[in-house]
Enzyme design. Structure first.
Site, short mmCIF file in Angstrom:
data_model
loop_
_atom_site.label_atom_id
_atom_site.label_comp_id
_atom_site.label_asym_id
_atom_site.label_seq_id
_atom_site.Cartn_x
_atom_site.Cartn_y
_atom_site.Cartn_z
N CYS A 42 0.81 -1.22 0.00
CA CYS A 42 0.00 0.00 0.00
C CYS A 42 0.84 1.27 0.00
O CYS A 42 0.32 2.36 -0.19
CB CYS A 42 -0.97 0.01 1.18
SG CYS A 42 -0.14 0.14 2.77
N CYS A 112 -3.00 -0.65 8.73
CA CYS A 112 -2.39 0.56 9.29
C CYS A 112 -2.10 0.40 10.78
O CYS A 112 -1.05 0.83 11.26
CB CYS A 112 -3.31 1.77 9.05
SG CYS A 112 -3.53 2.16 7.31
#
Length: 138
Positions: A42, A112
């Site tokens: 990502c 995350c």
């Protein structure tokens, strides 16, 4: 897709980076430990620095630099909040789920919070290496 908490933290960093502990400490400072992680899939990268009182292994300050999406940046602000004032042993107990739950991250953004936990682990590992032991008796 982003929760209100993520949006508020992301916007806060944009508007007042220093207030949210964006920055860095002198890497030559012997009381600073650094952890850096990234997710090639990502493109998110987190760098966490802990300023630690060596007398009691307590985290006295935290700085970060994060490149990535709003959830990655919000996760970084959350670990700052969760780490300040904690001992190294207490910091080891912070898990990605704690960060994800606090920010109400959607499943697609859970990576995350995983990056955030990994950054914490890497910074603690750096500190333990600097001290020459595992600091299990903090």
């Amino acid at each position: 897709m982003y929760s209100k908490k993520v949006v508020e933290r992301f916007q806060g960093v944009l508007n007042s980076p220093k207030q949210f502990s964006v920055g860095r400490f002198d890497p030559k400072d012997p009381t600073v430990a650094t952890g850096m992680t990234g997710a090639p899939a990502c493109g998110d990268v987190m760098k966490l620095q802990l300023k630690i009182d060596p007398d009691n292994n307590r985290i006295v300050d935290v700085k970060f630099k994060t490149y990535g999406c709003g959830s990655a940046i919000a996760s970084s602000t959350m670990f700052v909040e969760m780490l300040k004032g904690k001992t190294i042993e207490e910091a080891k107990l912070i898990k990605d789920k704690d960060i994800a739950d606090a920010l109400q991250l959607p499943p697609i953004k859970l990576h995350c919070s995983v990056l955030a936990e990994d950054s914490i682990s890497k910074a603690i590992e750096d500190w333990e290496n600097k001290c020459g032991n595992n600091l299990t008796n903090s």
